[in-house]
Write a protein that holds these residues in place. Structure first.
Motif, PDB file in Angstrom:
ATOM      1  N   GLY A  12     -27.395 -18.123  10.285  1.00 10.46           N
ATOM      2  CA  GLY A  12     -26.021 -17.902   9.849  1.00 10.46           C
ATOM      3  C   GLY A  12     -25.530 -16.572  10.385  1.00 10.46           C
ATOM      4  N   THR A  13     -24.850 -15.830   9.546  1.00  7.65           N
ATOM      5  CA  THR A  13     -24.351 -14.507   9.918  1.00  7.65           C
ATOM      6  C   THR A  13     -24.984 -13.457   9.011  1.00  7.65           C
ATOM      7  N   ILE A  14     -24.778 -12.186   9.380  1.00  2.00           N
ATOM      8  CA  ILE A  14     -25.247 -11.108   8.501  1.00  2.00           C
ATOM      9  C   ILE A  14     -24.562 -11.227   7.152  1.00  2.00           C
ATOM     10  N   ARG A  15     -23.268 -11.531   7.174  1.00  2.00           N
ATOM     11  CA  ARG A  15     -22.522 -11.657   5.915  1.00  2.00           C
ATOM     12  C   ARG A  15     -23.107 -12.751   5.031  1.00  2.00           C
ATOM     13  N   SER A  16     -23.348 -13.946   5.603  1.00  2.00           N
ATOM     14  CA  SER A  16     -23.846 -15.069   4.794  1.00  2.00           C
ATOM     15  C   SER A  16     -25.218 -14.755   4.211  1.00  2.00           C
ATOM     16  N   ASN A  17     -26.039 -14.001   4.923  1.00  2.00           N
ATOM     17  CA  ASN A  17     -27.346 -13.627   4.401  1.00  2.00           C
ATOM     18  C   ASN A  17     -27.221 -12.596   3.287  1.00  2.00           C
ATOM     19  N   LEU A  18     -26.339 -11.621   3.457  1.00  2.00           N
ATOM     20  CA  LEU A  18     -26.189 -10.586   2.426  1.00  2.00           C
ATOM     21  C   LEU A  18     -25.574 -11.157   1.155  1.00  2.00           C
ATOM     22  N   ASP A  58     -16.519  -7.018   1.232  1.00  2.00           N
ATOM     23  CA  ASP A  58     -17.050  -6.410   2.448  1.00  2.00           C
ATOM     24  C   ASP A  58     -17.452  -4.962   2.194  1.00  2.00           C
ATOM     25  N   GLU A  59     -16.688  -4.293   1.322  1.00  2.40           N
ATOM     26  CA  GLU A  59     -17.036  -2.907   0.985  1.00  2.40           C
ATOM     27  C   GLU A  59     -18.395  -2.847   0.283  1.00  2.40           C
ATOM     28  N   ASP A  60     -18.631  -3.780  -0.640  1.00  9.33           N
ATOM     29  CA  ASP A  60     -19.931  -3.830  -1.327  1.00  9.33           C
ATOM     30  C   ASP A  60     -21.055  -4.078  -0.318  1.00  9.33           C
ATOM     31  N   LEU A  61     -20.805  -4.991   0.619  1.00 10.06           N
ATOM     32  CA  LEU A  61     -21.836  -5.309   1.608  1.00 10.06           C
ATOM     33  C   LEU A  61     -22.145  -4.093   2.473  1.00 10.06           C
ATOM     34  N   MET A  62     -21.121  -3.398   2.927  1.00 12.49           N
ATOM     35  CA  MET A  62     -21.352  -2.255   3.795  1.00 12.49           C
ATOM     36  C   MET A  62     -22.013  -1.099   3.046  1.00 12.49           C
ATOM     37  N   ALA A 120     -24.862  -3.205  16.063  1.00 13.03           N
ATOM     38  CA  ALA A 120     -25.410  -3.817  17.282  1.00 13.03           C
ATOM     39  C   ALA A 120     -25.076  -5.303  17.361  1.00 13.03           C
ATOM     40  N   LYS A 121     -24.912  -5.956  16.206  1.00 11.43           N
ATOM     41  CA  LYS A 121     -24.597  -7.383  16.176  1.00 11.43           C
ATOM     42  C   LYS A 121     -23.093  -7.658  16.134  1.00 11.43           C
ATOM     43  N   GLY A 122     -22.298  -6.595  16.214  1.00 10.84           N
ATOM     44  CA  GLY A 122     -20.849  -6.790  16.261  1.00 10.84           C
ATOM     45  C   GLY A 122     -20.202  -6.908  14.902  1.00 10.84           C
ATOM     46  N   GLY A 123     -20.854  -6.423  13.848  1.00  9.87           N
ATOM     47  CA  GLY A 123     -20.265  -6.461  12.518  1.00  9.87           C
ATOM     48  C   GLY A 123     -20.944  -7.463  11.609  1.00  9.87           C
ATOM     49  N   LEU A 124     -20.340  -7.654  10.434  1.00 13.20           N
ATOM     50  CA  LEU A 124     -20.933  -8.532   9.423  1.00 13.20           C
ATOM     51  C   LEU A 124     -20.982  -9.988   9.856  1.00 13.20           C
ATOM     52  N   ASP A 125     -20.157 -10.354  10.823  1.00 14.25           N
ATOM     53  CA  ASP A 125     -20.158 -11.743  11.293  1.00 14.25           C
ATOM     54  C   ASP A 125     -21.087 -11.956  12.476  1.00 14.25           C
TER      55      ASP A 125
END
Length: 570
Positions: free
Chosen positions: A421-427, A436-440, A454-459
């Protein structure tokens, strides 16, 4: 099989229509020899070409109608089989999700994959074949015998003589072959297990140059499967020769008796042809019926294995009564805890006593196999203590619904697990409502900002198992996923082993700012030196408990670990 009836509940209409249309197709097939007999008797013998043409058109009509019935039956049977097996697979997956760690350990991953795939596919095939042939074949056999008596009772006595012999051959082959096919399923399990083990451990196999050894071991299991399949195949292959011999003898007898009856004027030539057709139909259907029973047997065997999983009790929400209330002074408390793994000879943990106040950081230190991971797995009740009690806020963990308990705990396992998936979906696994603020913020605490960038952001895309990331990157993202939950209890199970010392030091400083009770499992004394308490384990026993300074003074095991690692660092 009660679970199968539940799965077929939404396909009752299809389960009725499929055999119904197959019976209609069988009726068309039984009428064909009668039409052929009439064509021969009245058309061929009488030299009436128009009658022959008319009869042939009737046969074409029967064929077209029979084909339509057959296709319709196949559609309904396939719909019911595929739908029921999909629901059965869903039920099985849901049940596996409810299993405790102990049940998963006992069942085995490879066996569960076999149940999900091979066994459910066998059940699907069994449903399909049963709906299509279970009623059709007996109707054809008995219907053809009955039609033979309608044509000529005297000649039909040949059917009465040969039919029990055919049934005996079919039954004998099935009785010998069914146990063999059950053994084939067991051997197939072993091949699946070997395949999965090799695919998951391919890096280790390559690293130790064990390819040839693994090929040899797999070859042995594969040959054992092949040998068992050959035995079963040989037994089942006996059916066709024996049945064809019997039918050939019956045909000789039928032609002889029919010729005598034709000479005597009792029947005509077309009737003999019809009787021969019915005898051939019976042979084909008996072979089909035998193959159907083999298929059903394999499906039943697979269904029982699936049912054994579905009938197993999943992890109960609570395992004990709350009991007398205890002081909530401690966030987590271990009281004389002993734990045995299922089938384990010695205890993995023995007589552990530990009390942790809210907000404290606890280090769990020990060598490989000392019980560190086992200890922290008792907190979210992944495993239940064999003796003693584990309490969270004064309540036994067995008395807290596991969903409630695990929502309060975030754990970073020893083996990192990221999903495609994406970094976002995993987090968002940590908290599905996080912004997004909580994730970052969690990413920043976990020292993973450079990974996200390096991966271009949360997506940014994450491959299955995080294979497009390094070990350290995976560890930092799994730590961030746990921090997104903002847990009351945070468990880091050797989760910084792939980090360099500088990143590890930054991570430790960041974690100290958290308002939660933290357990840090490690083999490195430097990783737990700052903890409020350090529990030292040695072969499952509590070797020491205290601060870094007190353990250096009072615990020989801790001094030895610390000294050896200081020499390595130097």
């Amino acid at each position: 099989m009660k679970h199968l009836s539940v799965c077929l509940k939404n396909y009752r209409l299809e389960a009725v229509l499929a055999p119904l249309f197959k019976l209609l197709e069988a009726a068309m097939e039984l009428l064909v020899p009668l039409v052929v007999a009439v064509i021969v008797n009245d058309g061929v013998n009488g030299g009436d070409k128009s009658y022959i043409l008319y009869g042939c058109l009737i046969l074409v009509g029967f064929g077209a109608v029979g084909l339509a019935f057959s296709l319709t039956a196949q559609f309904f049977a396939a719909k019911a089989a595929v739908g029921a097996s999909a629901r059965l697979r869903g039920m099985l997956f849901r049940k596996l999700q409810s299993f405790s760690f102990s049940q998963i350990d006992e069942a085995g991953t490879s066996a569960m994959i076999t149940r999900m795939m091979s066994d459910v596919n066998q059940v699907q095939t069994g449903i399909n074949m049963t709906l299509r042939l279970l009623l059709r074949s007996p109707l054809i056999v008995f219907g053809a015998t009955g039609m033979a008596f309608v044509k000529d009772a005297h000649s039909a006595l040949v059917f009465v003589a040969v039919l029990p012999l055919l049934v005996a051959v079919v039954a004998g082959v099935m009785c010998a072959g069914i146990p063999m096919y059950r053994r084939v399923q067991g051997k197939l399990d072993q091949v699946y297990s070997s395949t999965r083990e090799n695919l998951t451990g391919v890096r280790v196999i390559r690293a130790f140059c064990k390819e040839e050894d693994e090929i040899a071991e797999f070859g042995g299991r594969n040959r054992a499967l092949c040998k068992e399949q050959k035995r079963a195949g040989f037994v089942s292959s006996l059916m066709n020769p024996f049945t064809y011999v019997l039918v050939s003898l019956a045909v000789i007898a039928l032609v002889y008796v029919g010729a005598l009856r034709v000479d005597g004027g009792a029947i005509e030539q077309g009737d003999v042809i019809a009787l021969y057709s019915y005898l051939s139909i019976i042979l084909v259907e008996l072979v089909k019926l035998a193959n159907l029973i083999f298929t059903i047997t394999k499906a039943i065997s697979s269904g029982k294995r699936v049912s054994a999983v579905l009938d197993a009790e999943g992890e109960p929400s609570v395992t004990e009564e709350a009991g007398e209330p205890v002081s909530e002074e401690y966030a987590v408390a271990f009281d004389r805890v002993t734990f045995f793994y299922e089938g384990g000879g010695a205890p993995a943990l023995s007589d552990i006593n530990l009390s942790v106040r809210r907000g404290e950081t606890v280090g769990v230190l020990g060598g490989t196999g000392s019980g560190k991971s086992t200890l922290v797995n008792l907190i979210p009740r992944f495993y239940a203590a064999t003796e003693g009690s584990v309490r969270v806020d004064g309540v036994r963990v067995g008395a807290i619904p596991f969903q409630t308990l695990r929502e309060r705990v975030a754990i970073v396992p020893q083996k990192t697990a990221l999903f495609h998936g994406t970094i976002r979906s995993n987090l968002l696994w940590g908290n599905g409502e996080a912004t997004d603020e909580d994730l970052m913020n969690a990413v920043k605490l976990a020292q993973a900002e450079d990974v996200v960038a390096a991966k271009g952001g949360l997506d940014g895309e994450i491959a299955q198992d995080g294979k497009n990331l390094s070990g350290g990157q995976r560890q930092r993202l799994t730590i961030a996923r746990a921090l997104v939950r903002n847990p009351e209890i945070l468990i880091l199970d050797d989760s910084s082993s792939a980090l360099d010392y500088a990143t590890d030091a930054k991570l430790k400083r960041a974690l100290q700012s958290l308002d939660c009770t933290t357990f840090i499992v490690s083999q490195r004394a430097s990783s737990v030196r700052h903890a409020d308490q350090i529990l030292v384990l040695d072969d499952g026993r509590q070797a020491g408990l205290g601060t870094h300074e007190s353990l250096l003074r009072d615990c020989a095991v801790y001094r030895e670990i610390n000294a050896s690692q200081e020499r390595e660092e130097a």
